[in-house]
Design a protein around this motif. Sequence first.
Motif, PDB file in Angstrom:
ATOM      1  N   TYR A  30       0.816  -1.218   0.000  1.00 52.47           N
ATOM      2  CA  TYR A  30       0.000   0.000   0.000  1.00 52.47           C
ATOM      3  C   TYR A  30       0.852   1.272   0.000  1.00 52.47           C
ATOM      4  O   TYR A  30       0.328   2.364  -0.158  1.00 52.47           O
ATOM      5  CB  TYR A  30      -0.964   0.032   1.192  1.00 52.47           C
ATOM      6  N   GLU A  31       2.169   1.147   0.155  1.00 52.06           N
ATOM      7  CA  GLU A  31       3.029   2.324   0.253  1.00 52.06           C
ATOM      8  C   GLU A  31       3.329   2.927  -1.116  1.00 52.06           C
ATOM      9  O   GLU A  31       3.117   2.302  -2.151  1.00 52.06           O
ATOM     10  CB  GLU A  31       4.334   1.965   0.955  1.00 52.06           C
ATOM     11  N   GLU A  32       3.879   4.146  -1.079  1.00 56.32           N
ATOM     12  CA  GLU A  32       4.223   4.874  -2.294  1.00 56.32           C
ATOM     13  C   GLU A  32       5.365   4.186  -3.027  1.00 56.32           C
ATOM     14  O   GLU A  32       6.359   3.805  -2.417  1.00 56.32           O
ATOM     15  CB  GLU A  32       4.638   6.302  -1.939  1.00 56.32           C
ATOM     16  N   PRO A  33       5.236   4.007  -4.348  1.00 63.96           N
ATOM     17  CA  PRO A  33       6.352   3.428  -5.105  1.00 63.96           C
ATOM     18  C   PRO A  33       7.575   4.345  -5.020  1.00 63.96           C
ATOM     19  O   PRO A  33       7.449   5.563  -4.939  1.00 63.96           O
ATOM     20  CB  PRO A  33       5.824   3.374  -6.539  1.00 63.96           C
ATOM     21  N   GLY A  39       6.737   5.025 -14.823  1.00 62.73           N
ATOM     22  CA  GLY A  39       5.821   4.301 -15.702  1.00 62.73           C
ATOM     23  C   GLY A  39       4.601   3.770 -14.978  1.00 62.73           C
ATOM     24  O   GLY A  39       3.662   3.285 -15.600  1.00 62.73           O
ATOM     25  N   ILE A  40       4.611   3.844 -13.650  1.00 67.41           N
ATOM     26  CA  ILE A  40       3.453   3.474 -12.830  1.00 67.41           C
ATOM     27  C   ILE A  40       3.199   4.636 -11.882  1.00 67.41           C
ATOM     28  O   ILE A  40       4.108   5.084 -11.195  1.00 67.41           O
ATOM     29  CB  ILE A  40       3.708   2.200 -11.998  1.00 67.41           C
ATOM     30  N   THR A  41       1.972   5.130 -11.880  1.00 65.49           N
ATOM     31  CA  THR A  41       1.615   6.186 -10.935  1.00 65.49           C
ATOM     32  C   THR A  41       0.476   5.691 -10.053  1.00 65.49           C
ATOM     33  O   THR A  41      -0.399   4.951 -10.504  1.00 65.49           O
ATOM     34  CB  THR A  41       1.173   7.472 -11.653  1.00 65.49           C
ATOM     35  N   CYS A  42       0.506   6.098  -8.800  1.00 63.61           N
ATOM     36  CA  CYS A  42      -0.521   5.677  -7.850  1.00 63.61           C
ATOM     37  C   CYS A  42      -1.093   6.896  -7.142  1.00 63.61           C
ATOM     38  O   CYS A  42      -0.341   7.731  -6.635  1.00 63.61           O
ATOM     39  CB  CYS A  42       0.065   4.722  -6.814  1.00 63.61           C
ATOM     40  N   LEU A  59      -1.627   7.190   4.660  1.00 71.62           N
ATOM     41  CA  LEU A  59      -1.707   7.488   3.235  1.00 71.62           C
ATOM     42  C   LEU A  59      -1.527   6.183   2.491  1.00 71.62           C
ATOM     43  O   LEU A  59      -0.545   5.470   2.698  1.00 71.62           O
ATOM     44  CB  LEU A  59      -0.613   8.473   2.822  1.00 71.62           C
ATOM     45  N   LEU A  60      -2.480   5.866   1.632  1.00 66.79           N
ATOM     46  CA  LEU A  60      -2.427   4.631   0.861  1.00 66.79           C
ATOM     47  C   LEU A  60      -2.274   4.968  -0.616  1.00 66.79           C
ATOM     48  O   LEU A  60      -2.950   5.845  -1.125  1.00 66.79           O
ATOM     49  CB  LEU A  60      -3.701   3.814   1.070  1.00 66.79           C
ATOM     50  N   TYR A  61      -1.396   4.268  -1.273  1.00 69.90           N
ATOM     51  CA  TYR A  61      -1.157   4.442  -2.712  1.00 69.90           C
ATOM     52  C   TYR A  61      -1.684   3.179  -3.394  1.00 69.90           C
ATOM     53  O   TYR A  61      -0.923   2.279  -3.716  1.00 69.90           O
ATOM     54  CB  TYR A  61       0.341   4.630  -2.968  1.00 69.90           C
ATOM     55  N   THR A  62      -3.009   3.134  -3.568  1.00 71.04           N
ATOM     56  CA  THR A  62      -3.626   1.881  -3.995  1.00 71.04           C
ATOM     57  C   THR A  62      -4.348   1.940  -5.334  1.00 71.04           C
ATOM     58  O   THR A  62      -4.736   0.901  -5.850  1.00 71.04           O
ATOM     59  CB  THR A  62      -4.616   1.395  -2.913  1.00 71.04           C
ATOM     60  N   LEU A  63      -4.552   3.110  -5.898  1.00 76.91           N
ATOM     61  CA  LEU A  63      -5.166   3.204  -7.225  1.00 76.91           C
ATOM     62  C   LEU A  63      -4.050   3.505  -8.216  1.00 76.91           C
ATOM     63  O   LEU A  63      -3.602   4.639  -8.335  1.00 76.91           O
ATOM     64  CB  LEU A  63      -6.243   4.288  -7.278  1.00 76.91           C
ATOM     65  N   CYS A  64      -3.564   2.464  -8.878  1.00 78.12           N
ATOM     66  CA  CYS A  64      -2.381   2.590  -9.721  1.00 78.12           C
ATOM     67  C   CYS A  64      -2.727   2.409 -11.195  1.00 78.12           C
ATOM     68  O   CYS A  64      -3.600   1.630 -11.550  1.00 78.12           O
ATOM     69  CB  CYS A  64      -1.325   1.573  -9.304  1.00 78.12           C
ATOM     70  N   GLU A  65      -2.024   3.147 -12.010  1.00 76.73           N
ATOM     71  CA  GLU A  65      -2.182   3.111 -13.460  1.00 76.73           C
ATOM     72  C   GLU A  65      -0.807   2.978 -14.085  1.00 76.73           C
ATOM     73  O   GLU A  65       0.175   3.375 -13.476  1.00 76.73           O
ATOM     74  CB  GLU A  65      -2.850   4.401 -13.961  1.00 76.73           C
ATOM     75  N   ARG A 100      -8.763  -3.253  -9.813  1.00 67.06           N
ATOM     76  CA  ARG A 100      -8.363  -1.974  -9.220  1.00 67.06           C
ATOM     77  C   ARG A 100      -9.366  -1.411  -8.228  1.00 67.06           C
ATOM     78  O   ARG A 100      -8.981  -0.849  -7.214  1.00 67.06           O
ATOM     79  CB  ARG A 100      -8.013  -0.958 -10.287  1.00 67.06           C
ATOM     80  N   ALA A 101     -10.661  -1.540  -8.460  1.00 64.93           N
ATOM     81  CA  ALA A 101     -11.653  -0.987  -7.529  1.00 64.93           C
ATOM     82  C   ALA A 101     -11.589  -1.701  -6.180  1.00 64.93           C
ATOM     83  O   ALA A 101     -11.696  -1.063  -5.126  1.00 64.93           O
ATOM     84  CB  ALA A 101     -13.049  -1.086  -8.121  1.00 64.93           C
TER      85      ALA A 101
END
Length: 171
Positions: A30-33, A39-42, A59-65, A100-101
Amino acid sequence: ANLFASAAAAQSPVAWQQRVKVVGSEQECYEEPPERVVGITCNTYNRTVPTDSGMVSRLLYTLCEPGPTAATRDTVTFTGVTIHPAPSVQTYSVCFCPHRARCVANPREWTRLTGTISVGAAAFTWKAGGVVSREMDHPASIAVVRAPFSSYSWNSAWRLRVNPRTVGCRS
């Protein structure tokens, strides 16, 4: 990491909801990359989550594209991901999300995949000192450092060019 029973299911809209992210091998999914992973953003979400010591705001970084570029019954492919080398060897893990949801709603849906990625140390690194401004009214310095025995060149032959991030080094 794909979990589809048939080739047709692998091409369904659900297949394109799968996500991956790359984190440091000591990080939670769940942490920030790390900054060196591109090439991957959350997106960030502030959530109250249960821990062993009670409820904690994190802070959760869980919606990634982005999503996958290809999916079959047995594999899922993500392209465009780069890990830039650091001054020392770094080890990373890959986290997988089947939808992702669900991973935004429940960070525990992210799964750390087996294995790690090891990225060797950068031959050259740099560090800036001072403030760089267009007016040049403040002195700034840039120090370039080569790791011992990582390459064979005389530093008198080195050249430095500063470009905006949008231009890159190949211009």
